[in-house]
Design a protein around this motif. Sequence first.
Motif, PDB file in Angstrom:
ATOM      1  N   ALA A  14     -35.780  34.032  18.545  1.00  0.00           N
ATOM      2  CA  ALA A  14     -35.343  32.280  18.256  1.00  0.00           C
ATOM      3  C   ALA A  14     -35.768  32.574  16.862  1.00  0.00           C
ATOM      4  N   GLY A  15     -35.136  31.477  16.586  1.00  0.00           N
ATOM      5  CA  GLY A  15     -34.477  30.651  15.211  1.00  0.00           C
ATOM      6  C   GLY A  15     -33.624  31.773  14.385  1.00  0.00           C
ATOM      7  N   GLY A  16     -33.928  32.764  14.992  1.00  0.00           N
ATOM      8  CA  GLY A  16     -31.973  33.616  13.682  1.00  0.00           C
ATOM      9  C   GLY A  16     -31.351  32.749  13.812  1.00  0.00           C
ATOM     10  N   SER A  17     -30.195  33.904  13.540  1.00  0.00           N
ATOM     11  CA  SER A  17     -28.976  33.836  12.911  1.00  0.00           C
ATOM     12  C   SER A  17     -28.142  34.855  13.351  1.00  0.00           C
ATOM     13  N   LEU A  18     -26.750  34.547  13.925  1.00  0.00           N
ATOM     14  CA  LEU A  18     -25.869  35.642  14.473  1.00  0.00           C
ATOM     15  C   LEU A  18     -24.750  34.827  14.357  1.00  0.00           C
ATOM     16  N   ARG A  19     -23.388  35.903  13.684  1.00  0.00           N
ATOM     17  CA  ARG A  19     -22.018  35.180  13.293  1.00  0.00           C
ATOM     18  C   ARG A  19     -21.507  36.217  14.599  1.00  0.00           C
ATOM     19  N   LEU A  20     -20.362  35.873  15.810  1.00  0.00           N
ATOM     20  CA  LEU A  20     -19.558  36.497  15.837  1.00  0.00           C
ATOM     21  C   LEU A  20     -18.196  35.943  15.202  1.00  0.00           C
ATOM     22  N   SER A  21     -17.921  36.830  15.771  1.00  0.00           N
ATOM     23  CA  SER A  21     -16.208  37.004  15.148  1.00  0.00           C
ATOM     24  C   SER A  21     -15.033  37.911  16.688  1.00  0.00           C
ATOM     25  N   CYS A  22     -13.513  37.010  15.870  1.00  0.00           N
ATOM     26  CA  CYS A  22     -12.896  36.992  17.164  1.00  0.00           C
ATOM     27  C   CYS A  22     -11.436  38.010  16.644  1.00  0.00           C
ATOM     28  N   VAL A  23     -11.402  38.886  16.400  1.00  0.00           N
ATOM     29  CA  VAL A  23     -10.108  39.518  15.779  1.00  0.00           C
ATOM     30  C   VAL A  23      -8.957  39.242  16.354  1.00  0.00           C
ATOM     31  N   ALA A  24      -7.748  38.618  16.314  1.00  0.00           N
ATOM     32  CA  ALA A  24      -6.264  38.232  17.077  1.00  0.00           C
ATOM     33  C   ALA A  24      -5.358  39.187  16.714  1.00  0.00           C
TER      34      ALA A  24
END
Length: 127
Positions: A14-24
């Motif tokens: 909690a309080g952290g970060s994450l980056r999701l990616s979506c490749v098409a």
Amino acid sequence: QVQLVESGGGLVQAGGSLRLSCVASGRAFSSYVMGWFRQAPGKEREFVAVISWSGGSTYYAESVEGRFTISRDNTKNTAYLQMNSVKPADTAVYYCAASSVIASIPTIRHDIQYAYWGQGTQVTVSS
């Protein structure tokens, strides 16, 4: 047709970060409105964010406004969801989706408006 593959999920405090990616892949990525949705255990899938084909217009669910940022890079056929200040309530499977609906961006936030979906990526936020 367009195929979507999400990545970047995982376990975060909690309080952290994450980056999701979506490749098409498939038909021209830049011609689609892209959205992110999520589904928590025992709950219905819900809208998270949407971005216009150019990236110039975005809209967020109230629950993530100010913490999450949706973006896209049409040269890489990729959409992103930057998740900051995450909370345990953000725990869910996150899906990206592509829509060819022509309408005001804030109105393109319903499942039925999206024709193509990825397989989802799990995000778990620990307290």
